[in-house]
Design a protein around this motif. Structure first.
Motif, short mmCIF file in Angstrom:
data_model
loop_
_atom_site.label_atom_id
_atom_site.label_comp_id
_atom_site.label_asym_id
_atom_site.label_seq_id
_atom_site.Cartn_x
_atom_site.Cartn_y
_atom_site.Cartn_z
N SER A 624 7.85 53.26 28.78
CA SER A 624 7.97 52.34 27.58
C SER A 624 6.53 52.25 26.48
N LEU A 625 5.55 52.59 27.38
CA LEU A 625 4.27 52.58 26.85
C LEU A 625 3.87 54.04 26.15
N ALA A 626 4.78 54.92 26.56
CA ALA A 626 4.46 56.41 26.15
C ALA A 626 4.42 56.59 24.56
N PRO A 627 5.33 55.76 23.65
CA PRO A 627 5.14 56.18 22.22
C PRO A 627 3.84 55.78 21.93
N ALA A 628 3.17 54.77 22.31
CA ALA A 628 1.90 54.26 21.84
C ALA A 628 0.80 55.25 21.93
N ALA A 629 0.88 56.00 23.13
CA ALA A 629 0.01 57.18 23.49
C ALA A 629 0.22 58.12 22.35
N GLY A 630 1.59 58.61 22.27
CA GLY A 630 1.98 59.50 21.18
C GLY A 630 1.57 59.04 19.77
N ALA A 631 1.46 58.06 19.40
CA ALA A 631 0.97 57.62 18.07
C ALA A 631 -0.34 57.77 17.98
N VAL A 632 -1.14 57.27 18.97
CA VAL A 632 -2.83 57.68 18.93
C VAL A 632 -2.94 59.32 18.85
N ALA A 633 -2.00 60.00 19.56
CA ALA A 633 -2.34 61.63 19.27
C ALA A 633 -2.10 61.91 18.04
N MET A 634 -0.86 61.40 17.42
CA MET A 634 -0.40 61.62 16.06
C MET A 634 -1.61 61.36 14.84
N ALA A 654 1.62 61.29 31.41
CA ALA A 654 1.32 60.64 32.40
C ALA A 654 2.02 59.33 32.61
N LEU A 655 2.21 58.69 31.28
CA LEU A 655 3.15 57.38 31.14
C LEU A 655 4.41 57.68 31.41
N GLY A 656 4.81 58.74 31.30
CA GLY A 656 6.39 59.12 31.38
C GLY A 656 6.96 59.68 29.98
N GLY A 657 6.11 60.35 29.44
CA GLY A 657 6.62 60.89 27.92
C GLY A 657 7.53 62.37 28.09
N THR A 658 7.21 62.80 29.02
CA THR A 658 7.94 64.08 29.30
C THR A 658 9.49 64.06 29.41
N SER A 659 9.88 62.65 29.79
CA SER A 659 11.32 62.65 30.02
C SER A 659 12.10 63.02 29.06
N ASP A 660 13.36 63.09 29.35
CA ASP A 660 14.34 63.43 28.09
C ASP A 660 14.68 62.20 26.91
#
Length: 785
Positions: A624-634, A654-660
């Motif tokens: 559930s925290l992976a979108p936040a890391a994705g936002a920083v990457a963006m 690492a947070l689980g962002g590679t899942s479907d």
């Protein structure tokens, strides 16, 4: 410390750590120290061996580079332990260490020792066996006795205890020194010293007057005695922002407790200490501002004494009532101080300290609510079941039904916080039992209806058919009918006039509306829920509801394009005291909102707290925290920093962002960066999957963004069906101001209508969407871009 169970908490406090949701303080300490090279000093462990020993064993097993130096009168008996017997200060011909200490202490008192007097000092230190505390106490007597007087008065007392009292041989000299110090005091000062020994933390003169004063000892005499005892180094002064306080060294305090017991006053003085603790706790509970620095300081100053008083009172049947009341107060105070694991433990302790099932069940419910705040679903479930059993033994079937229904819904509502899943069918059995017990009681009926609705809202249609624990009425309820069931739960909750029941029912209704695809209705329901909770005082139950409500509101604001409100809710979530030690959870929603608005400086600033907290927590996998890391990457991608972008994408993985389940948000963020870089073909490839083919449980937040960006990418990539993309997107995003403007921008590009691009830029500007405003100007070839 007096409570062995608080050993880990004491170390956490020394490290500046607070409570983290979902992990114990012991685990937080281990995660923080990690691979660091650290020396941890634990002083005076002998009375806390039952708590210190397992803590040290756990710590050393987790942290290979940590060394623990523990002082204790007895071995701790843990693996890796190496014993070093601490000798007295040197007593050879030069007696350098012992004499130096005496001379230093004498000089500090304004009585410097001349060189020709060092032989006398050497003799005195020898009589004191080189014991540091004894030397300090003797030096404190120098102004009144002089060296000659010290030498004469120490000649006999050191032999007083040979063959006497129950002291270990190695402590006889220390006891003799303390006996000697006692003998030089007035009877009044001796009484003050032994009575204030019940304080385990620094205390004020007023505190001492309350606890030590009595009919035979005037309170004013207590205050005067404190000054004299300080002059003689039997007490030390502790200066703080809250004024002057006093404390006794632990060795002196333990000795004086024995003297107090010998005088037959121990129970009487401890009872007065208990009353003082109870009164102090009541004042703190009644304080209308329990989050100020002054309140926190007042609690911290009294907390250890409260814990000690509770430990003493809980062992005595005649003080069980007082112990129960103090445990409840301490539980409330610990929660307000964000010591939530202690709060849960104190509520459970309070439940065990009363024979009244109604009172016990109430404490168990509070403990369950705190467990929820700790993200300990299994504890929450266990405690609600215990409350149901306890109140059921008193014949209150309706209350038992409410607790059973709440336990059942916890299995679904808090499913991701259970260490081990509940056995299949168990929750359904509880819900069936609750249904039988509820009768016509409105609150019980509402709780059961809410549980049924909550289970339904938690399951998608396909899951409901496959999960054997789902009640039959739920497994057969399709799509939009879930909204009717949820609305009934809201109506029943409204009749109870319980705002927390209404909040839970509104949560279930919002989930049902999302399931049915009505995201705008869900947004309105969530707004109602946030408004309801904002007006409530902070309790464990309301705090848990508020965290959940603000998190969902921030998400739904993103989904419907209401980024202003989403930012406001995310800021409130960030500032909640309950999340003070979990900066990753606290800032996650705000990072996403700031990124979508284009507040890139805010994203990069907030990302530091996010990653620091995540790493301190042991880098757990939390999808559930992976979108936040994705936002920083963006954000880094929009700034052209591909190295930093890659680092944050790795964190998202690492947070689980590679899942479907993470495909939708990843595609949105990647598409924004690719479109910014003028690569619409690659952006369209990222968005190639049809929205309806994505998992509804995760795509709902991103559906409008996904189809809007897909339309823009199709237009800029000259896709042959670009108009079809735009038309389909218009239907999907209808009502979403930001996604709608992105679609209209795509249509303007398709029609080569530069004037509309300027109008749409103004729309983005009014919505505070800085990035899309700038992008619109760029696409319009406007110099202001």
């Amino acid at each position: 410390m007096t409570d062995p169970a608080m050993a880990g908490a004491a170390v956490a406090r020394a490290l500046g750590l607070g409570e983290q949701q979902g992990r114990s303080l012991d685990d937080s300490v281990s995660a923080t120290l990690g691979e660091r090279r650290v020396l941890l000093v634990l002083d005076n462990c002998e009375h806390l061996r039952d708590g210190v020993a397992p803590f040290i064993e756990h710590l050393l097993a987790q942290c290979a580079n940590v060394t623990v130096l523990a002082t204790s009168r007895a071995r701790l008996m843990v693996p890796f332990e190496q014993v070093f017997t601490v000798p007295p200060l040197s007593l050879g011909d030069d007696a350098e260490d012992a004499v130096s200490l005496f001379v230093d202490r004498a000089a500090a008192l304004g009585w410097p020792v001349d060189a020709e007097q060092l032989d006398q000092v050497h003799e005195i230190c020898g009589r004191l066996d080189g014991l540091a505390l004894a030397i300090e106490l003797a030096a404190a007597r120098l102004p009144t006795l002089g060296l000659d007087g010290l030498g004469a008065s120490l000649a006999d007392p050191l032999r007083l205890l040979v063959g006497g009292r129950r002291a270990d041989e190695r402590h006889q000299s220390m006891r003799a020194m303390l006996d000697w110090s006692q003998a030089l005091l007035t009877a009044e000062d001796r009484c003050v010293l032994r009575r204030v020994s019940v304080f385990v933390a620094p205390f004020t003169a007023a505190d001492a007057m309350t606890v030590a004063g009595s009919s035979e000892l005037d309170p004013i005499a207590v205050a005067d005695g404190l000054a004299r005892l300080t002059e003689q180094s039997l007490l030390t002064v502790v200066h703080s922002a809250r004024g002057t306080r006093y404390r006794a060294l632990e060795t002196i305090r333990q000795y004086e407790r024995e003297v107090l017991a010998t005088a037959g006053e121990l129970d009487e003085v401890l009872a007065r200490h208990l009353n003082w603790c109870a009164a102090t706790a009541n004042e703190l509970v009644a304080d209308p501002a329990p989050t100020t620095r002054e309140w926190r300081s007042a609690f911290d100053a009294a907390a250890d004494d409260m814990r000690a008083a509770l430990t003493w009172a809980a062992r005595l049947p005649e003080h069980r009532v007082d112990a129960h009341a103090l445990a409840i107060s301490l539980a409330q105070l610990a929660f307000a101080r964000n010591l939530i694991s202690e709060s849960q433990r104190r509520y459970e302790q309070a439940a065990a300290l009363t024979d009244d099932p109604v009172t016990s069940a109430a404490a168990l419910r509070r403990a369950a609510e705190v467990a929820g705040c700790r993200m300990r679903g299994e504890d929450m479930y266990r405690l609600y079941r215990a409350a149901a059993e306890t109140i059921g033994s008193a014949g209150d079937s309706a209350a038992s039904a409410r607790d059973l229904a709440t336990a059942a819904i916890t299995v679904y509502r808090m499913s991701d916080t259970f260490a081990q899943p509940v056995a299949a069918g168990e929750a359904a059995a509880l819900l069936a039992e609750a249904h039988e017990l509820a009768g016509a009681d409105p609150a019980a009926v509402a709780a059961v209806a809410l549980a049924e609705c909550g289970v339904l809202a938690d399951l998608t249609g396909a899951e409901a058919e496959s999960k054997t624990e789902a009640p039959e009425a739920i497994t057969s309820t399709p799509g939009t009918a879930a909204i009717s069931l949820a609305q009934r739960a809201v109506e029943l909750a409204d009749r109870t006039c319980d705002p927390l029941a209404r909040s839970a029912a509104l949560d279930a209704l919002a989930a049902a509306q999302l399931w049915a695809g009505d995201v705008f209705a869900a947004a309105e329901t969530t707004r109602r829920r946030v408004a309801l909770l904002t007006a409530l005082p902070v309790t464990p139950a309301s705090a848990l509801e508020r965290v959940n409500a603000l998190s969902e509101s921030a998400d739904i604001g993103i989904a419907v394009g209401d980024l202003r409100d989403s930012r406001r809710w995310a800021e409130q979530l960030r500032d909640l005291p309950l999340l003070a030690e979990r900066g990753d959870f606290a800032t996650a929603a705000l990072l996403v909102v700031h990124a979508l608005l284009g507040d890139l400086d805010e994203v990069l600033t907030g990302s530091g707290r996010f990653v620091d907290s995540w790493e301190l927590s042991g880098r757990p996998r939390v999808p559930s925290l992976a979108p936040a890391a994705g936002a920083v990457a963006m954000a880094h991608g929009l700034r052209g920093d591909d190295a930093a972008r890659a680092e944050w994408l790795a964190i998202a993985d690492a947070l689980g962002g590679t899942s479907d389940l993470q495909v939708a948000y990843r595609a949105v963020f990647d598409a924004i960066v690719l479109l910014d870089r003028g690569q619409p073909e690659r952006a369209l490839a990222e968005l190639a999957t049809e929205p309806d083919a994505l998992d509804e449980r995760t795509v709902w937040i991103w559906r409008h963004w996904y189809v809007a960006l897909r339309a823009e990418a199709a237009v800029l990539a000259d896709h042959p069906d670009a108009r079809g993309f735009v038309a389909a997107a218009r239907t999907t995003v209808s009502g979403n101001p930001i996604a709608g403007s992105i679609v209209e921008r795509a249509a303007a590009l398709l029609d080569d209508d530069r004037g509309r691009l300027h109008a749409l830029a103004a729309e983005f500007e009014r919505a505070d969407c800085t990035y899309q405003y700038a992008r619109s100007l760029t696409l319009a070839a406007d110099d202001r871009a």
